[in-house]
Design an enzyme around this catalytic site. Structure first.
Site, short mmCIF file in Angstrom:
data_model
loop_
_atom_site.label_atom_id
_atom_site.label_comp_id
_atom_site.label_asym_id
_atom_site.label_seq_id
_atom_site.Cartn_x
_atom_site.Cartn_y
_atom_site.Cartn_z
N GLU A 4 -4.05 7.36 7.45
CA GLU A 4 -5.23 6.30 7.00
C GLU A 4 -5.33 5.35 7.89
O GLU A 4 -6.47 4.82 8.07
CB GLU A 4 -4.89 5.91 5.73
N HIS B 114 0.97 -1.39 -0.10
CA HIS B 114 -0.14 0.15 0.05
C HIS B 114 1.02 1.28 0.02
O HIS B 114 0.59 2.48 -0.72
CB HIS B 114 -0.93 -0.03 1.23
N GLU C 235 2.30 1.93 -3.27
CA GLU C 235 0.92 2.31 -4.28
C GLU C 235 1.00 3.88 -4.18
O GLU C 235 1.00 4.60 -5.23
CB GLU C 235 -0.13 1.66 -3.87
N HIS C 236 1.08 4.46 -3.07
CA HIS C 236 0.98 5.87 -2.80
C HIS C 236 2.29 6.52 -3.60
O HIS C 236 2.20 7.41 -4.35
CB HIS C 236 1.00 6.00 -1.49
#
Length: 201
Positions: free
Chosen positions: A109, A29, A32-33
């Site tokens: 998040e 994740h 991905e950012h």
């Protein structure tokens, strides 16, 4: 479907939380950012600028088994999207300052997820149900892992999982199929495959 002058693309990599080495939860994740931060061709912010100029939107998400990057844009901007995806498939810019800056967003998040009743329930259920399976890792990662992940670890993870021999591209909308396929082949045939790649189930 050529009724409207729009296209959508989805580039799916077969890499997610189950592929993260022990002690690096949240790495898929986090990466991905980072892939929105630019490449050797596109400066930071330029990917989003190109998307907005095309009247479109883009984003990505990470699951247990895969990571998906998508664009919805005007049909005339398809070539821009394909060039972006080919560029960041093997040549994104990994900068320690950007990585440390994004780390705070990832943690925010994670905290929002754990602060919600549904997030807390999902987290607790995964810890109970998946006793020894990597599905137990939260997609955002464990706090300690996100705080400690190193640039070199992220770079190795990227090089080991991002390549044309571990991805699938879907293009739909107002396209000429033959021309689109030829252009995809032209752009992605130039992208180096993952070395010593072994197909995954």
């Amino acid at each position: 479907d050529r009724r409207l002058p729009v296209v959508s693309t989805a580039l799916v990599y077969r890499v997610g939380t189950v592929h993260e080495p022990l002690g690096t939860s949240g790495l898929a994740h986090f990466l991905e950012h980072m892939l929105f931060k630019g490449t050797d061709v596109y400066a930071k912010g330029e990917i989003d600028e190109i998307t907005v100029r095309a009247g479109g939107v883009n984003n990505a998400f990470t699951e247990n088994d895969f990571t998906l990057y998508w664009f919805n844009v005007a049909a005339e901007a398809l070539d821009d999207v394909l060039r972006i995806e080919a560029s960041r498939m093997r040549n994104f810019t990994l900068d320690l300052k950007e990585m440390d800056g994004e780390r705070g967003n990832i943690l925010s998040e994670l905290y929002r997820f754990l602060d919600s009743p549904s997030g807390k329930l999902q987290y607790e259920m995964d810890q109970i149900v998946f006793k020894s399976h990597s599905y137990r890792r939260p997609g955002h990662g464990y706090e300690a892992d996100v705080k400690s992940v190193k640039l070199e670890v992220m770079r190795d993870f990227y090089l080991n999982h991002y390549g044309p021999n571990n991805a699938a591209l879907v293009v739909i909308g107002d396209i000429d199929r033959a021309k689109t396929f030829a252009r995809v082949r032209e752009l992605f045939d130039e992208v180096s495959p993952i070395k010593d790649f072994i197909g995954r189930d």
